[in-house]
Design a protein around this motif. Structure first.
Motif, short mmCIF file in Angstrom:
data_model
loop_
_atom_site.label_atom_id
_atom_site.label_comp_id
_atom_site.label_asym_id
_atom_site.label_seq_id
_atom_site.Cartn_x
_atom_site.Cartn_y
_atom_site.Cartn_z
N ILE A 1 0.86 -1.05 0.05
CA ILE A 1 0.04 0.00 0.04
C ILE A 1 0.94 1.36 -0.07
CG2 ILE A 1 -0.32 0.40 2.57
CD1 ILE A 1 -3.42 0.33 1.68
N LYS A 2 2.21 1.32 0.71
CA LYS A 2 2.87 2.61 0.59
C LYS A 2 3.30 2.83 -1.02
CE LYS A 2 4.56 2.02 5.26
NZ LYS A 2 5.73 2.07 6.23
N ARG A 3 3.69 1.74 -1.40
CA ARG A 3 4.10 2.05 -2.88
C ARG A 3 2.89 2.40 -4.01
NH1 ARG A 3 7.25 -3.13 -4.37
NH2 ARG A 3 6.59 -4.11 -2.10
N HIS A 4 1.73 1.82 -3.99
CA HIS A 4 0.70 1.87 -4.83
C HIS A 4 -0.65 2.60 -4.31
CE1 HIS A 4 3.00 -0.76 -7.18
NE2 HIS A 4 3.18 -1.62 -6.17
N TYR A 5 -0.41 3.53 -3.10
CA TYR A 5 -1.70 4.12 -2.81
C TYR A 5 -2.27 5.12 -3.74
CZ TYR A 5 0.85 8.02 -1.32
OH TYR A 5 1.91 9.17 -1.18
N ALA A 6 -1.41 5.80 -4.62
CA ALA A 6 -1.95 6.81 -5.34
C ALA A 6 -2.78 5.97 -6.52
CB ALA A 6 -0.61 7.31 -6.43
N LYS A 7 -2.86 4.90 -6.75
CA LYS A 7 -3.75 4.19 -7.62
C LYS A 7 -5.23 4.23 -7.08
CE LYS A 7 -0.26 1.26 -9.70
NZ LYS A 7 0.22 -0.04 -9.90
N ILE A 8 -5.50 4.31 -5.92
CA ILE A 8 -6.79 4.34 -5.18
C ILE A 8 -7.58 5.45 -5.62
CG2 ILE A 8 -8.04 4.49 -3.16
CD1 ILE A 8 -5.60 3.07 -1.90
N GLY A 9 -6.93 6.65 -5.86
CA GLY A 9 -7.83 7.75 -6.13
C GLY A 9 -8.45 8.58 -4.84
N LYS A 10 -8.74 9.52 -4.98
CA LYS A 10 -9.21 10.37 -3.64
C LYS A 10 -10.78 10.40 -3.52
CE LYS A 10 -5.29 12.01 -2.65
NZ LYS A 10 -4.65 11.79 -1.12
N GLU B 1 -3.90 -5.22 11.13
CA GLU B 1 -3.82 -4.99 9.96
C GLU B 1 -4.65 -3.62 9.43
OE1 GLU B 1 -3.24 -7.95 6.52
OE2 GLU B 1 -5.41 -7.76 6.74
N LEU B 2 -5.94 -3.71 10.14
CA LEU B 2 -6.85 -2.67 9.87
C LEU B 2 -6.39 -1.37 10.34
CD1 LEU B 2 -9.75 -1.69 9.03
CD2 LEU B 2 -10.34 -1.96 11.38
N ASN B 3 -5.77 -1.31 11.54
CA ASN B 3 -5.39 -0.01 12.17
C ASN B 3 -3.95 0.47 11.52
OD1 ASN B 3 -7.22 -0.17 14.23
ND2 ASN B 3 -6.04 -1.20 15.65
N ILE B 4 -3.17 -0.24 10.95
CA ILE B 4 -1.96 0.06 10.29
C ILE B 4 -2.56 0.75 9.10
CG2 ILE B 4 0.18 -0.60 9.32
CD1 ILE B 4 0.23 -2.68 11.32
N GLY B 5 -3.18 0.17 8.35
CA GLY B 5 -3.82 0.52 6.94
C GLY B 5 -4.36 1.61 7.16
N ALA B 6 -5.46 1.67 7.99
CA ALA B 6 -6.19 3.00 8.19
C ALA B 6 -5.57 4.26 8.66
CB ALA B 6 -7.33 2.87 9.10
N LYS B 7 -4.49 4.06 9.30
CA LYS B 7 -3.59 5.16 9.80
C LYS B 7 -2.98 5.70 8.71
CE LYS B 7 -4.04 4.17 14.53
NZ LYS B 7 -3.36 3.74 15.87
N PHE B 8 -2.26 4.79 7.92
CA PHE B 8 -1.56 5.10 6.83
C PHE B 8 -2.43 6.04 5.86
CE2 PHE B 8 0.17 4.66 2.55
CZ PHE B 8 1.33 5.11 2.59
N LEU B 9 -3.47 5.32 5.42
CA LEU B 9 -4.29 6.21 4.60
C LEU B 9 -5.15 7.38 5.02
CD1 LEU B 9 -6.41 3.14 3.05
CD2 LEU B 9 -4.51 4.36 1.83
N LEU B 10 -5.21 7.68 6.11
CA LEU B 10 -5.76 8.90 6.89
C LEU B 10 -4.68 9.89 6.58
CD1 LEU B 10 -7.82 7.42 9.67
CD2 LEU B 10 -8.84 8.93 7.82
#
Length: 130
Positions: A66-75, A87-96
């Motif tokens: 997710i750190k390399r490809h988060y830009a593909k998600i779109g805003k 896993e949820l907490n780490i991913g959610a905090k990074f995306l926030l």
């Protein structure tokens, strides 16, 4: 000596906070009942887990990538699918932190392996004879 101990304790607190303290403002939802077309479902489980228990209309992006490809998600607003709370907490905090709006989540542990009841073959039938 006290500085070293203080540093070690500070690192441990940051580790525990990132992994185990829940993110505020997210509600648990069932992704199969989402009708909001403006939201994206991001599956951050491992590839093999997501393959065995797929989520329809989701973007499979494991947490390790997710750190390399988060830009593909779109805003857009996001709903996360994770295998466990850590896993949820780490991913959610990074995306926030990257500016995404995480609306909700679903914890899917996956179904039992389809080959769990299958009989294993002996090793000499699987491997080449030497």
């Amino acid at each position: 000596m006290n500085v070293v101990i203080g540093f070690i304790i500070a690192v441990m607190i940051v580790f525990v906070f990132r992994r185990y303290v829940p993110v505020r403002g997210m509600s648990q939802v069932r992704t199969d009942q989402l009708k909001d077309s403006g939201s994206i479902i991001v599956d951050i489980r491992q590839f093999h887990t997501a393959h065995n228990d797929p989520v329809s209309r989701s973007l499979n992006m494991p947490l390790a990538y997710i750190k390399r490809h988060y830009a593909k998600i779109g805003k857009h607003s996001i709903y996360l699918v994770a295998a466990d709370k850590a896993e949820l907490n780490i991913g959610a905090k990074f995306l926030l932190k990257k500016g995404f709006k995480v609306n909700g989540y679903e914890i899917k542990t996956g179904n039992p392996s389809k080959t769990a009841g299958a009989e294993r073959q002996p090793v000499k039938k699987v491997c080449k004879e030497m």
